[in-house]
Design an enzyme around this catalytic site. Structure first.
Site, mmCIF file in Angstrom:
data_model
loop_
_atom_site.group_PDB
_atom_site.id
_atom_site.type_symbol
_atom_site.label_atom_id
_atom_site.label_comp_id
_atom_site.label_asym_id
_atom_site.label_seq_id
_atom_site.Cartn_x
_atom_site.Cartn_y
_atom_site.Cartn_z
ATOM 1 N N GLY A 53 48.932 -5.008 21.695
ATOM 2 C CA GLY A 53 47.984 -4.429 22.650
ATOM 3 C C GLY A 53 46.543 -4.886 22.537
ATOM 4 O O GLY A 53 45.814 -4.922 23.524
ATOM 5 N N ASP A 112 45.945 6.913 19.860
ATOM 6 C CA ASP A 112 46.560 8.026 20.594
ATOM 7 C C ASP A 112 46.829 9.154 19.578
ATOM 8 O O ASP A 112 45.912 9.907 19.258
ATOM 9 C CB ASP A 112 47.840 7.466 21.232
ATOM 10 C CG ASP A 112 48.525 8.424 22.180
ATOM 11 O OD1 ASP A 112 47.873 8.922 23.107
ATOM 12 O OD2 ASP A 112 49.734 8.672 22.004
HETATM 13 P P1 IMP Z 1 49.449 6.163 18.146
HETATM 14 O O1 IMP Z 1 50.185 5.729 16.932
HETATM 15 O O2 IMP Z 1 50.074 7.365 18.784
HETATM 16 O O3 IMP Z 1 47.967 6.367 17.908
HETATM 17 O O4 IMP Z 1 49.660 5.054 19.243
HETATM 18 C C1 IMP Z 1 48.936 3.900 19.211
HETATM 19 C C2 IMP Z 1 49.593 2.776 19.981
HETATM 20 O O5 IMP Z 1 50.451 3.214 21.033
HETATM 21 C C3 IMP Z 1 48.486 2.003 20.643
HETATM 22 O O6 IMP Z 1 47.994 1.014 19.769
HETATM 23 C C4 IMP Z 1 49.161 1.439 21.862
HETATM 24 O O7 IMP Z 1 49.729 0.207 21.542
HETATM 25 C C5 IMP Z 1 50.227 2.464 22.209
HETATM 26 N N1 IMP Z 1 49.730 3.355 23.285
HETATM 27 C C6 IMP Z 1 49.345 4.649 23.184
HETATM 28 N N2 IMP Z 1 48.927 5.144 24.368
HETATM 29 C C7 IMP Z 1 49.029 4.100 25.241
HETATM 30 C C8 IMP Z 1 48.705 3.964 26.649
HETATM 31 O O8 IMP Z 1 48.213 4.866 27.345
HETATM 32 N N3 IMP Z 1 48.960 2.739 27.188
HETATM 33 C C9 IMP Z 1 49.468 1.695 26.474
HETATM 34 N N4 IMP Z 1 49.752 1.782 25.169
HETATM 35 C C10 IMP Z 1 49.550 2.976 24.553
HETATM 36 MG MG MG Z 2 47.910 -0.981 19.500
#
Ligand code: IMP
Ligand code: MG
Length: 185
Positions: A53, A112
């Protein structure tokens, strides 16, 4: 309205309105580059890019920086329940990196729940780096489950699934220049 990753991955969607325009992103990325350089005025910066990403953010960030910069990549992905990151984060590419004595800036697209970043920071503990800081383009604070520190933040956004500027939905939309939300079909 489409909210969390859980919702969006279980229902069809189409591209929605622009949330953050390319020109606004560009301005923020330049400011973050300036801040990073101010904090690392006396040494080389090692950007550690969280793929996939963060690829576009990292490319723009690195090219906004003068002075000594090195760029490395890690592939991060979480497994388990495919709708949300599970906390079981797989990190590949780590073994090949020599990080001892470096000044690391982790480059992430979006924080997130915080689980992915938390897992990476845990992995980096004990790597012998002189400093480890975090640059994240986006944060959804209302979604946080694990507390993580972000040193350089682009934008706080609400609980909406976003695509573009490197970020995808099932592999699509990464190439879009703006950050956009999604709408139900
Ligand atoms: P976390 O581990 O829940 O903080 O998720 C982080 C990863 O999930 C990010 O680095 C993104 O790659 C993916 N992600 C979370 N939300 C989104 C979104 O709204 N769009 C695209 N990718 C997301
Ligand atoms: Mg990411």
């Amino acid at each position: 309205m489409i909210e969390t990753a859980r919702v969006i991955r279980t229902q069809p969607a189409r591209l929605g309105p622009v949330l953050i325009e390319a020109s606004e992103i560009a301005g923020r990325v330049r400011s973050i580059a300036d801040e990073i350089q101010r904090d690392h005025a006396h040494g080389k910066v090692r950007l550690l890019v969280a793929l996939k990403g963060a690829w576009v953010f990292a490319a723009d960030l690195a090219r906004s920086m003068e002075g000594r910069v090195e760029v490395d990549f890690l592939r991060l992905s979480s497994y388990g329940d495919s709708t949300e990151s599970s906390g079981q984060v797989s990190i590949s590419g780590y073994e090949e990196l020599e990080l001892s004595g470096t000044r690391i800036v982790v480059v992430e697209d979006l924080v997130d729940s915080g689980r992915t970043l938390h897992a990476l920071m845990k992995r980096l503990r004990g790597c012998g780096a002189r400093s480890v800081r975090v640059a994240a383009l986006l944060s959804k604070p209302s979604r946080r489950i694990v507390e993580v520190e972000i040193d350089y933040l682009g934008f706080e956004i609400p609980d909406r699934f976003v695509v573009g500027y490197g970020m995808d939905l099932a592999g699509a939309y990464r190439h879009l220049p703006d950050i956009r939300t999604l709408l139900p079909l």
